[in-house]
Design a protein around this motif. Structure first.
Motif, PDB file in Angstrom:
ATOM      1  N   ARG A   1      68.254  95.694  70.518  1.00 40.37           N
ATOM      2  CA  ARG A   1      68.499  94.430  71.228  1.00 40.37           C
ATOM      3  C   ARG A   1      67.543  94.280  72.411  1.00 40.37           C
ATOM      4  O   ARG A   1      67.134  93.167  72.754  1.00 40.37           O
ATOM      5  N   LYS A   2      67.173  95.386  73.019  1.00 42.56           N
ATOM      6  CA  LYS A   2      66.302  95.333  74.192  1.00 42.56           C
ATOM      7  C   LYS A   2      64.816  95.286  73.838  1.00 42.56           C
ATOM      8  O   LYS A   2      64.006  94.776  74.626  1.00 42.56           O
ATOM      9  N   LEU A   3      64.442  95.826  72.661  1.00 41.02           N
ATOM     10  CA  LEU A   3      63.022  96.007  72.358  1.00 41.02           C
ATOM     11  C   LEU A   3      62.508  95.230  71.155  1.00 41.02           C
ATOM     12  O   LEU A   3      61.334  94.839  71.128  1.00 41.02           O
ATOM     13  N   GLU A   4      63.323  95.045  70.160  1.00 41.27           N
ATOM     14  CA  GLU A   4      62.862  94.416  68.924  1.00 41.27           C
ATOM     15  C   GLU A   4      62.821  92.896  69.052  1.00 41.27           C
ATOM     16  O   GLU A   4      63.742  92.292  69.606  1.00 41.27           O
ATOM     17  N   PRO A   5      61.784  92.238  68.515  1.00 37.82           N
ATOM     18  CA  PRO A   5      61.763  90.767  68.484  1.00 37.82           C
ATOM     19  C   PRO A   5      62.942  90.199  67.693  1.00 37.82           C
ATOM     20  O   PRO A   5      63.530  89.184  68.073  1.00 37.82           O
ATOM     21  N   ASP A   6      63.276  90.860  66.582  1.00 37.75           N
ATOM     22  CA  ASP A   6      64.424  90.460  65.766  1.00 37.75           C
ATOM     23  C   ASP A   6      65.262  91.713  65.504  1.00 37.75           C
ATOM     24  O   ASP A   6      64.991  92.462  64.559  1.00 37.75           O
ATOM     25  N   PRO A   7      66.276  91.974  66.338  1.00 34.49           N
ATOM     26  CA  PRO A   7      67.056  93.220  66.198  1.00 34.49           C
ATOM     27  C   PRO A   7      67.701  93.392  64.827  1.00 34.49           C
ATOM     28  O   PRO A   7      67.922  94.530  64.395  1.00 34.49           O
ATOM     29  N   SER A   8      67.992  92.294  64.136  1.00 36.04           N
ATOM     30  CA  SER A   8      68.626  92.404  62.816  1.00 36.04           C
ATOM     31  C   SER A   8      67.625  92.831  61.744  1.00 36.04           C
ATOM     32  O   SER A   8      68.015  93.292  60.670  1.00 36.04           O
ATOM     33  N   ARG A   9      66.321  92.686  62.041  1.00 32.40           N
ATOM     34  CA  ARG A   9      65.277  93.115  61.109  1.00 32.40           C
ATOM     35  C   ARG A   9      64.250  93.924  61.902  1.00 32.40           C
ATOM     36  O   ARG A   9      63.176  93.442  62.227  1.00 32.40           O
ATOM     37  N   PRO A  10      64.594  95.162  62.242  1.00 32.16           N
ATOM     38  CA  PRO A  10      63.749  95.963  63.146  1.00 32.16           C
ATOM     39  C   PRO A  10      62.359  96.221  62.585  1.00 32.16           C
ATOM     40  O   PRO A  10      62.196  96.532  61.407  1.00 32.16           O
ATOM     41  N   ARG A  11      61.397  96.088  63.478  1.00 30.04           N
ATOM     42  CA  ARG A  11      59.991  96.325  63.123  1.00 30.04           C
ATOM     43  C   ARG A  11      59.546  97.722  63.567  1.00 30.04           C
ATOM     44  O   ARG A  11      58.691  98.337  62.943  1.00 30.04           O
ATOM     45  N   TYR A  12      60.105  98.233  64.664  1.00 28.19           N
ATOM     46  CA  TYR A  12      59.633  99.484  65.267  1.00 28.19           C
ATOM     47  C   TYR A  12      60.610 100.645  65.114  1.00 28.19           C
ATOM     48  O   TYR A  12      60.194 101.781  64.901  1.00 28.19           O
ATOM     49  N   LEU A  13      61.886 100.386  65.270  1.00 25.22           N
ATOM     50  CA  LEU A  13      62.912 101.443  65.232  1.00 25.22           C
ATOM     51  C   LEU A  13      63.620 101.358  63.894  1.00 25.22           C
ATOM     52  O   LEU A  13      64.560 100.594  63.699  1.00 25.22           O
ATOM     53  N   ILE A  14      63.139 102.170  62.962  1.00 26.96           N
ATOM     54  CA  ILE A  14      63.526 102.061  61.559  1.00 26.96           C
ATOM     55  C   ILE A  14      64.614 103.082  61.210  1.00 26.96           C
ATOM     56  O   ILE A  14      64.521 104.253  61.590  1.00 26.96           O
ATOM     57  N   THR A  15      65.617 102.633  60.489  1.00 28.07           N
ATOM     58  CA  THR A  15      66.667 103.526  59.990  1.00 28.07           C
ATOM     59  C   THR A  15      66.306 104.030  58.602  1.00 28.07           C
ATOM     60  O   THR A  15      65.921 103.249  57.733  1.00 28.07           O
ATOM     61  N   GLU A  16      66.401 105.327  58.413  1.00 26.80           N
ATOM     62  CA  GLU A  16      66.303 105.927  57.084  1.00 26.80           C
ATOM     63  C   GLU A  16      67.731 106.311  56.701  1.00 26.80           C
ATOM     64  O   GLU A  16      68.252 107.318  57.188  1.00 26.80           O
TER      65      GLU A  16
ATOM     66  N   ARG B   1      74.269 105.099  65.959  1.00 25.22           N
ATOM     67  CA  ARG B   1      74.292 103.698  65.530  1.00 25.22           C
ATOM     68  C   ARG B   1      74.463 102.765  66.721  1.00 25.22           C
ATOM     69  O   ARG B   1      73.789 101.736  66.836  1.00 25.22           O
ATOM     70  N   VAL B   2      75.356 103.138  67.631  1.00 26.23           N
ATOM     71  CA  VAL B   2      75.618 102.294  68.801  1.00 26.23           C
ATOM     72  C   VAL B   2      74.379 102.216  69.696  1.00 26.23           C
ATOM     73  O   VAL B   2      73.950 101.128  70.102  1.00 26.23           O
ATOM     74  N   TYR B   3      73.788 103.364  69.993  1.00 24.36           N
ATOM     75  CA  TYR B   3      72.656 103.366  70.926  1.00 24.36           C
ATOM     76  C   TYR B   3      71.389 102.802  70.300  1.00 24.36           C
ATOM     77  O   TYR B   3      70.583 102.162  70.988  1.00 24.36           O
ATOM     78  N   MET B   4      71.197 103.005  69.002  1.00 26.62           N
ATOM     79  CA  MET B   4      70.039 102.395  68.347  1.00 26.62           C
ATOM     80  C   MET B   4      70.179 100.877  68.329  1.00 26.62           C
ATOM     81  O   MET B   4      69.185 100.153  68.521  1.00 26.62           O
ATOM     82  N   ALA B   5      71.385 100.396  68.146  1.00 20.86           N
ATOM     83  CA  ALA B   5      71.603  98.941  68.190  1.00 20.86           C
ATOM     84  C   ALA B   5      71.272  98.394  69.577  1.00 20.86           C
ATOM     85  O   ALA B   5      70.658  97.322  69.714  1.00 20.86           O
ATOM     86  N   GLN B   6      71.643  99.143  70.626  1.00 27.05           N
ATOM     87  CA  GLN B   6      71.337  98.710  71.992  1.00 27.05           C
ATOM     88  C   GLN B   6      69.831  98.687  72.232  1.00 27.05           C
ATOM     89  O   GLN B   6      69.297  97.748  72.840  1.00 27.05           O
TER      90      GLN B   6
END
Length: 227
Positions: free
Chosen positions: A203-218, A195-200
């Motif tokens: 923040r570095k890659l997603e246009p909107d980290p709160s609504r990820p487009r590429y790194l999706i959580t299942e 959770r910690v590293y995916m959040a990081q």
């Protein structure tokens, strides 16, 4: 014409290999260092690689591991290292064959033809060396991420996590698998690390980290990269 990348720092052996390869209708290109080998393997997508383990800048086994992160190209090791331990290291890293020096040129070329025939099967599915999205680019060979003209600096752990996800686009990668591959068996239940590293990463890659487009959580299962 079959393209072969010769990775060897002995000029005389390189010359002999290229002469024999050209005589058998192979197209040959050379690299004298591991860094050059990775760059050319990504840029030229050879049909096979002949690789010496004793390179001036890095161990050939590390070259094998790097290439195997994104390609299934046949790799034939040419080495003066004769011990079974060295052979096992190279084969476990992903080499397809191991030929000890000095070797018969005819035998080497026969092994090369066999390896390229196997790889020419319709099931071939090499991963691209560069993964491109609308917002960032991941260069798997160079181990670099860019957003536009800017290089995104990732920690080794962030890179390892991202690398696993982008080389399995569209597929769910379980929490356990990510923890085992990135942190090891001691951390196989520490989902808070993910959770910690995916959040990081978001923040570095997603246009909107709160609504990820590429790194999706299942939820409860794992994560998925959607290119």
């Amino acid at each position: 014409m079959t393209r072969v990348l010769v990775v060897e720092d002995d000029p005389q052996l390189v010359r002999a290999l290229k002469i024999n390869l050209h005589a058998r209708k192979f197209e040959a290109e050379e690299a004298g260092t591991g860094a050059d080998a990775l760059r050319l393997a990504a840029a030229r997508t050879p049909d096979a690689i002949l690789l010496d383990l004793g390179l001036p800048d890095m161990d050939g086994v590390d070259v094998i591991k790097s290439v195997r992160r994104w390609s299934k190209v046949p790799i034939l090791v040419l080495s003066a290292r004769h011990t079974s331990e060295e052979k096992v290291r190279a084969l476990d890293a992903g080499a397809d064959d191991y030929v000890t020096k000095p070797f018969s040129m005819d035998e080497l070329l026969a092994r090369l033809r066999a390896a390229t025939r196997r790889e020419a099967a319709p099931t071939r599915a090499d991963r691209p060396a560069v993964v491109t999205t609308e917002d960032f680019t991941v260069d798997l060979a160079a181990k670099k991420v860019r957003r536009g003209e800017r290089t995104v600096r990732l920690t080794p752990t962030e890179w390892h996590l991202l690398e696993i996800l982008v080389t399995h686009p569209g597929h769910l990668v379980s929490q356990r698998r990510l923890l085992l591959e990135v942190w090891g068996p001691t951390y196989s239940e520490n989902t808070n690390y993910l959770r910690v590293y995916m959040a990081q990463l978001r923040r570095k890659l997603e246009p909107d980290p709160s609504r990820p487009r590429y790194l999706i959580t299942e939820p409860g299962m794992g994560y998925r990269f959607e290119p």
